[in-house]
Each structure stands twice: as C-alpha cells, then as structure tokens.
Motif scaffolding. Structure first.
Motif, PDB file in Angstrom:
ATOM      1  N   MET A 294      66.609  79.835  32.957  1.00  0.00           N
ATOM      2  CA  MET A 294      66.074  80.646  34.034  1.00  0.00           C
ATOM      3  C   MET A 294      65.252  79.816  35.018  1.00  0.00           C
ATOM      4  SD  MET A 294      63.805  84.148  33.800  1.00  0.00           S
ATOM      5  CE  MET A 294      62.295  83.296  33.363  1.00  0.00           C
ATOM      6  N   ASN A 295      64.688  78.702  34.571  1.00  0.00           N
ATOM      7  CA  ASN A 295      63.870  77.864  35.447  1.00  0.00           C
ATOM      8  C   ASN A 295      64.692  76.943  36.337  1.00  0.00           C
ATOM      9  OD1 ASN A 295      61.318  78.779  34.499  1.00  0.00           O
ATOM     10  ND2 ASN A 295      61.526  77.482  32.688  1.00  0.00           N
ATOM     11  N   PHE A 296      65.983  76.797  36.060  1.00  0.00           N
ATOM     12  CA  PHE A 296      66.807  75.828  36.779  1.00  0.00           C
ATOM     13  C   PHE A 296      67.347  76.436  38.067  1.00  0.00           C
ATOM     14  CE2 PHE A 296      68.283  73.861  32.463  1.00  0.00           C
ATOM     15  CZ  PHE A 296      66.960  73.580  32.155  1.00  0.00           C
ATOM     16  N   GLY A 297      67.351  75.655  39.140  1.00  0.00           N
ATOM     17  CA  GLY A 297      67.912  76.152  40.389  1.00  0.00           C
ATOM     18  C   GLY A 297      67.835  75.126  41.488  1.00  0.00           C
TER      19      GLY A 297
ATOM     20  N   ASP B 269      73.738  85.474  36.062  1.00  0.00           N
ATOM     21  CA  ASP B 269      74.053  85.472  37.493  1.00  0.00           C
ATOM     22  C   ASP B 269      72.840  85.747  38.372  1.00  0.00           C
ATOM     23  OD1 ASP B 269      73.698  88.193  37.007  1.00  0.00           O
ATOM     24  OD2 ASP B 269      75.737  88.770  37.598  1.00  0.00           O
ATOM     25  N   THR B 270      71.773  86.289  37.787  1.00  0.00           N
ATOM     26  CA  THR B 270      70.586  86.621  38.565  1.00  0.00           C
ATOM     27  C   THR B 270      69.511  85.537  38.548  1.00  0.00           C
ATOM     28  OG1 THR B 270      68.980  88.407  38.958  1.00  0.00           O
ATOM     29  CG2 THR B 270      69.355  87.773  36.681  1.00  0.00           C
ATOM     30  N   TYR B 271      69.689  84.489  37.751  1.00  0.00           N
ATOM     31  CA  TYR B 271      68.681  83.434  37.680  1.00  0.00           C
ATOM     32  C   TYR B 271      68.731  82.568  38.930  1.00  0.00           C
ATOM     33  CZ  TYR B 271      68.245  84.459  32.657  1.00  0.00           C
ATOM     34  OH  TYR B 271      68.044  85.063  31.435  1.00  0.00           O
TER      35      TYR B 271
ATOM     36  N   GLY C 275      71.583  82.883  41.377  1.00  0.00           N
ATOM     37  CA  GLY C 275      72.885  82.351  40.972  1.00  0.00           C
ATOM     38  C   GLY C 275      72.931  80.830  40.922  1.00  0.00           C
ATOM     39  N   THR C 276      71.909  80.155  41.439  1.00  0.00           N
ATOM     40  CA  THR C 276      71.960  78.689  41.460  1.00  0.00           C
ATOM     41  C   THR C 276      71.737  78.086  40.081  1.00  0.00           C
ATOM     42  OG1 THR C 276      69.610  78.409  42.054  1.00  0.00           O
ATOM     43  CG2 THR C 276      71.201  78.638  43.863  1.00  0.00           C
ATOM     44  N   SER C 277      71.151  78.846  39.151  1.00  0.00           N
ATOM     45  CA  SER C 277      71.065  78.351  37.781  1.00  0.00           C
ATOM     46  C   SER C 277      72.461  78.110  37.218  1.00  0.00           C
ATOM     47  CB  SER C 277      70.307  79.345  36.897  1.00  0.00           C
ATOM     48  OG  SER C 277      70.378  78.974  35.532  1.00  0.00           O
TER      49      SER C 277
END
Length: 337
Positions: free
Chosen positions: A21-24, A55-57, A60-62
């Motif tokens: 969740m922290n990745f993006g 898909d919501t993290y 979507g960039t996660s």
C-alpha cells in the motif's frame, strides 16, 4: 523457508506476505519506486513468495510498481490483488457486480503487466450485489485462466457463508482466503469470523498487525498524530468513517495495550514491533501476516519480528491483557501494517 497451504487449496504461501500500500509513483507515496523495487527484491531473495496489492493503492500505481519489479521473476511470486473499490464516478465503477469486477480485473492485469493473478480478492463487501452474481463472475475469471484462486477482505461471517454457499450451488470456485484486520488491539474477528473461516476452508491473512503503527510506538497518548503520518492523513479526510477510524484506534484502551507491549519488549530486550508481530505469527488461525514496510530497513526488522518466538508465559500474558479488545471500524481500505 516456512510455507503454508492457503485455506482449502494446494497453494503454498510464505508466512510473510509483502503488503504494498505504501508503494507508488505519486509524489505523496511513502515509498518511491526505487526503494519499493529494492524491498521486493530483498523479500524474494530471502525466499518469501507472497505479494499483495490492490487497484486502489496509490491510485493504481502500486500495481504498476509491483508489476515492473517482479516482471523478470513472475514465476517466483504468488501475486495477489483486490477489486471493488471506486475506480471512477460512475454507478458501475465500484462494488462486486460482474460489470465492475470484469473492468477492474482487466485494468489490474494491464497495470501489473501480467496475464493472470494468482489470488484475486473482493476488497470489501457489496450489499447491493447478490452473492450469486459476484461468485459466478469470479468463477468465470478462474475458468478463463486470468485468475488462479479467489479470496475476500473485510467480509463478515455471514458474508463468507453466503459467498461460499453461492459458489457451491453453482459448482464454481469458492474463496480460499480472507484478509482481516488482526492484532493485539483488533481481536473481534476471533468471535465469529475466524471459526467461520475454519469451517468454510478459508486461510486468514492478517493485515495491520502493528495496529496501524500504534503497537510499534509511533503514536503517543493524548497527542495528535504527527503531520504526514498515515493517521494524520486519514484524520484529515472528509469521510466521517475515516475520522471515526482514527478516533477508535487512538482510544485509551489501545494505548493501555501498547504500554503492555512496550513493557514486554523491554523485558525481552527487543522492540515493541517485534513483540506485536511475533504474537500475531503465533496465532494458529493465521496463515500469513501482511507486512507494510516503507523501507528495506523496516522490512528486515519486520521479518525478524515475524520469525521471533515468544515464551509461552508472555503469550499468555498478552492474550489475557488484550482478549476483549474491540477492533476499530473498518474504513473500506486495506491497511498494510
């Protein structure tokens, strides 16, 4: 490496699951892509195989970051993602209907850069959609080869039963896993949900094992969360549910538990996060523990905590001190740690 079978299936997963969740790639992402790729690489190098995203993290960039990081190691990974969260303003841009889940899965596959996911999960319940429709759509995903196994997240005991019965009636694929908020300050699932999972063949993936950081000592009694912290971001959201979640999490009784965890850690000459993670890992109903590190250093510390065995007397002491702790309300989002 210790692998366990996930629910009533043949899928083998590591005791540690990497939550992303922290990745993006957005500027506000706690973990930028280079560090995220390093975390994923080190996680896999140590033999762990289970990675979870949604898909919501981070908009979507996660999924995009995860997909690029595992592209050359795809066969090593049990890749899990989730759908149901809003993806647009339209009435069919959310939920567990066939139309939304079909669109959501296709979009996730594109972002992940893969032709299939190993575990596709319903992120939150959808009371507006019949369980029969949801399970039939998910079964079609499995039959098409785009999904290998099915899971759910934040479902009630009744929701699990309804879904499993719907799958059985139509001779389709059923859920093999549940993601549940579970920690020393969130034990409400022990009453009905964990026994239901056991009866209906679901393995349990524990998320937020550090109580959103409270059990690791990141928040102080009577003080507002530090600016930029996860809880400060949630407290600033317009959603009353998010604000209620923060207020519930920062309840006095939870700080009492955190104090007990800190006391145990001092006695064992370790840190509170290790104690909290070791307790969750010791629970017999938990298949895998979802970690949410922001850095490679946090990953190493979390994996050490997960591998730590607490003395039986300490386990009993923590169990007695926290048995009646009630979980805060669920926000509809999955929280890594």
């Amino acid at each position: 490496m210790d692998y366990l079978t996930l629910g009533r299936s043949g899928l083998r997963v590591s005791r540690a699951c990497l939550g992303t969740m922290n990745f993006g790639t957005d500027p506000q992402a706690p973990t930028a892509e280079p560090e995220a790729a390093r975390i994923i690489g080190e996680f896999l190098d140590q033999g762990h195989n289970f990675i979870d995203t949604a898909d919501t993290y981070r908009g979507g960039t996660s999924e995009e970051v995860v997909g690029r990081a595992i592209a050359h190691r795809r066969a090593e990974v049990v890749l899990a993602t989730k759908g149901a969260a809003p993806q647009g303003p339209g009435p069919n841009d959310r939920g567990l209907s066939r139309i939304h889940l079909t669109r959501a899965l296709e979009a996730s596959l594109r972002r992940l850069g893969t032709d299939h996911v190993d575990l596709y999960q319903c992120h939150v319940p959808d009371p507006q959609t019949p369980a029969e429709e949801t399970m039939a759509a998910l079964d079609d995903f499995v039959r098409s080869g785009k999904v290998r196994y099915l899971g759910c997240s934040n479902f009630t005991a009744a929701g699990i039963v309804s879904s499993q019965w719907a799958a059985e009636r139509h001779h389709g694929a059923a859920f093999i896993s549940l993601q549940a908020n579970y920690s020393l300050i969130a034990r409400a699932v022990e009453t009905e949900i964990l026994p239901t999972c056991q009866r209906h063949g679901l393995g349990v993936l524990a998320y937020s094992p550090l109580g959103s950081g409270l059990l690791a000592g990141r928040y102080q009694r009577g003080a507002a969360p530090d600016h930029g912290s996860r809880l400060a971001q949630w407290a600033a959201m317009p959603s009353p549910v998010a604000r209620a979640f923060v207020a519930g999490l920062l309840a006095e009784r939870h700080f009492d538990v955190a104090d007990e965890v800190a006391a145990v850690a001092a006695e064992l000459e370790t840190d509170p996060a290790t104690v909290a993670l070791a307790w969750v890992a010791s629970r017999p109903d938990i298949t895998s523990v979802i970690l949410g590190p922001r850095s490679a250093g946090q990953l190493a510390a979390n994996l050490t905590g997960l591998a730590t065995s607490l003395p039986q007397a300490i386990l009993e002491r923590l169990d007695a001190a926290t048995r009646f702790t009630v979980t805060p309300p669920v926000t509809g989002q999955h929280h890594g740690a």
